[in-house]
Design an enzyme around this catalytic site. Structure first.
Site, PDB file in Angstrom:
ATOM      1  N   GLY A 241       2.798  -1.124   4.288  1.00 45.99           N
ATOM      2  CA  GLY A 241       2.784   0.297   3.956  1.00 45.99           C
ATOM      3  C   GLY A 241       4.190   0.802   3.685  1.00 45.99           C
ATOM      4  O   GLY A 241       4.749   0.613   2.604  1.00 45.99           O
TER       5      GLY A 241
ATOM      6  N   ASN B  18       0.870  -1.179   0.000  1.00 44.11           N
ATOM      7  CA  ASN B  18       0.000   0.000   0.000  1.00 44.11           C
ATOM      8  C   ASN B  18       0.904   1.224   0.000  1.00 44.11           C
ATOM      9  O   ASN B  18       1.496   1.560   1.023  1.00 44.11           O
ATOM     10  CB  ASN B  18      -0.883  -0.048   1.255  1.00 44.11           C
ATOM     11  CG  ASN B  18      -1.651   1.242   1.475  1.00 44.11           C
ATOM     12  OD1 ASN B  18      -1.750   2.088   0.580  1.00 44.11           O
ATOM     13  ND2 ASN B  18      -2.194   1.405   2.682  1.00 44.11           N
TER      14      ASN B  18
ATOM     15  N   HIS C  96      -9.469   1.030   4.830  1.00 45.00           N
ATOM     16  CA  HIS C  96      -8.194   1.227   5.540  1.00 45.00           C
ATOM     17  C   HIS C  96      -8.425   2.179   6.720  1.00 45.00           C
ATOM     18  O   HIS C  96      -9.223   3.110   6.621  1.00 45.00           O
ATOM     19  CB  HIS C  96      -7.143   1.796   4.583  1.00 45.00           C
ATOM     20  CG  HIS C  96      -5.777   1.803   5.179  1.00 45.00           C
ATOM     21  ND1 HIS C  96      -5.372   2.790   6.048  1.00 45.00           N
ATOM     22  CD2 HIS C  96      -4.740   0.941   5.064  1.00 45.00           C
ATOM     23  CE1 HIS C  96      -4.130   2.524   6.437  1.00 45.00           C
ATOM     24  NE2 HIS C  96      -3.726   1.406   5.851  1.00 45.00           N
TER      25      HIS C  96
ATOM     26  N   GLU D 212      -6.799   4.598   7.811  1.00 43.44           N
ATOM     27  CA  GLU D 212      -6.612   6.028   7.506  1.00 43.44           C
ATOM     28  C   GLU D 212      -7.844   6.608   6.824  1.00 43.44           C
ATOM     29  O   GLU D 212      -8.178   7.777   7.014  1.00 43.44           O
ATOM     30  CB  GLU D 212      -5.341   6.202   6.650  1.00 43.44           C
ATOM     31  CG  GLU D 212      -4.087   6.009   7.502  1.00 43.44           C
ATOM     32  CD  GLU D 212      -2.880   5.473   6.750  1.00 43.44           C
ATOM     33  OE1 GLU D 212      -2.864   5.528   5.514  1.00 43.44           O
ATOM     34  OE2 GLU D 212      -1.944   4.995   7.419  1.00 43.44           O
TER      35      GLU D 212
ATOM     36  N   GLY E 214       2.370   2.249  10.795  1.00 46.51           N
ATOM     37  CA  GLY E 214       3.277   3.384  10.645  1.00 46.51           C
ATOM     38  C   GLY E 214       3.967   3.793  11.930  1.00 46.51           C
ATOM     39  O   GLY E 214       4.566   4.868  12.003  1.00 46.51           O
TER      40      GLY E 214
ATOM     41  N   GLU F 140      -5.281  -5.179  10.619  1.00 47.18           N
ATOM     42  CA  GLU F 140      -4.305  -4.113  10.830  1.00 47.18           C
ATOM     43  C   GLU F 140      -4.632  -3.372  12.126  1.00 47.18           C
ATOM     44  O   GLU F 140      -5.450  -2.447  12.126  1.00 47.18           O
ATOM     45  CB  GLU F 140      -4.347  -3.122   9.660  1.00 47.18           C
ATOM     46  CG  GLU F 140      -4.001  -3.733   8.330  1.00 47.18           C
ATOM     47  CD  GLU F 140      -3.405  -2.699   7.369  1.00 47.18           C
ATOM     48  OE1 GLU F 140      -2.314  -2.948   6.858  1.00 47.18           O
ATOM     49  OE2 GLU F 140      -4.017  -1.632   7.163  1.00 47.18           O
TER      50      GLU F 140
ATOM     51  N   LYS G 100       0.143   4.258  -0.215  1.00 46.76           N
ATOM     52  CA  LYS G 100      -0.479   5.455   0.387  1.00 46.76           C
ATOM     53  C   LYS G 100      -0.290   6.658  -0.538  1.00 46.76           C
ATOM     54  O   LYS G 100      -0.275   6.502  -1.748  1.00 46.76           O
ATOM     55  CB  LYS G 100       0.067   5.694   1.796  1.00 46.76           C
ATOM     56  CG  LYS G 100      -0.011   4.423   2.642  1.00 46.76           C
ATOM     57  CD  LYS G 100       0.177   4.654   4.105  1.00 46.76           C
ATOM     58  CE  LYS G 100       0.105   3.301   4.831  1.00 46.76           C
ATOM     59  NZ  LYS G 100       0.041   3.408   6.267  1.00 46.76           N
TER      60      LYS G 100
ATOM     61  N   SER H  13       3.491  -2.029  10.325  1.00 55.13           N
ATOM     62  CA  SER H  13       4.940  -1.997  10.558  1.00 55.13           C
ATOM     63  C   SER H  13       5.649  -3.289  10.177  1.00 55.13           C
ATOM     64  O   SER H  13       6.647  -3.663  10.802  1.00 55.13           O
ATOM     65  CB  SER H  13       5.247  -1.616  12.008  1.00 55.13           C
ATOM     66  OG  SER H  13       4.795  -0.297  12.268  1.00 55.13           O
TER      67      SER H  13
END
Ligand code: PGA
Length: 252
Positions: free
Chosen positions: A234, A9, A94, A96, A172, A166, A11, A213
């Site tokens: 990510g 991903n 997701h 985010e 992150g 996740e 992003k 991560s």
């Protein structure tokens, strides 16, 4: 047998020129890895260029989001009909998107219905926040995300959906979950809810990824778990060496 998936991903990173450069670094290493489905999910603006570079390779393309309507007056949105020409996969829900763009289990549900209708393969993201984790609400949150997100869907074929667990506190942050913990969430919460909704063959056949991560150095810890079928990556998917290393660990 569940074929593992490693999905990157990207992003909101990579201009077209940068995307071309990264893909040219990724292709030789990824191409050589067998037994794993390899997916990269760049921003919309990169899809056409990346698609051209992936033609004739065994690497698949995905999008990071979509609207649920096939077309309409929705300024700034991208439809499943548009994506179906370009990608096989689409990430839905997701954290985010949920945190910064107000996505709810209800909008996630509409997107999933629409993605399936348009022949896309959704990667549904679920996971608890730090606060939810610390107040022992992990089960409640993930059960709700699955039940409401998958409401009214009629699924039989386990290859038509992918789930990514996740934990939000691991995304992150450099603070990944442990393999054991992620495995227990998949075994004790995710697969049982899927079994209740769609039956045991579906629940046993669906691929469930871990995300948060993941790096090459710790990937094996997740892939050695019996219930984890790959990773949604990510930050580390933006570095060719890292992403190839993670994919190699999934093949091992
Ligand atoms: P991360 O992101 O690997 O950078 O933690 C994972 C994700 O957001 O899918």
């Amino acid at each position: 047998m569940r074929v593992p998936i490693v999905a990157g991903n990207w992003k909101m990173y990579k201009t077209v020129a940068e995307a071309r450069h990264l893909v040219s670094e990724l292709v030789p290493g990824l191409q050589a890895i067998a037994g794993v489905e390899k997916v990269i999910c760049p921003p919309f603006t990169d899809l056409l260029a990346v698609r051209a570079l992936l033609e004739g390779t065994n690497i698949q393309l995905g999008a990071q989001n979509m609207h649920w309507e096939p077309s309409g007056a929705y300024t700034g949105e991208i439809s499943p009909l548009m994506l179906a020409e370009l990608v096989r996969y689409v990430i839905i829900g997701h954290s985010e998107r949920r945190t910064y763009f107000g996505e709810t289990d209800q909008t996630v549900n509409r997107k999933l219905q629409s993605a399936l209708l348009h022949g896309l393969l959704p990667i549904l993201c679920v996971g608890e926040t730090l606060e939810e984790n610390e107040s022992n609400r992990t089960r409640e949150v993930i059960e709700r995300q699955l039940r409401d997100g998958l409401a009214r869907l009629d699924l039989n074929d386990p290859t038509t959906l992918v789930i990514a667990y996740e934990p939000v506190w691991a995304i992150g942050t450099g603070r990944a979950a442990t393999g054991e913990l992620a495995n227990s969430v998949v075994a004790d919460i995710i697969r049982p809810v899927l079994e209740e909704l769609f039956g045991a063959p579906f629940a046993q056949g669906v691929r469930v990824l871990y995300g948060g991560s993941v790096k090459a150095s710790i990937a094996a810890e997740f892939f050695s778990q019996p219930e984890i079928d790959g990773a949604l990556v990510g930050g580390a998917s933006l570095k060719a060496e890292e992403f190839i290393g993670i994919t190699q660990a999934a093949a091992a």
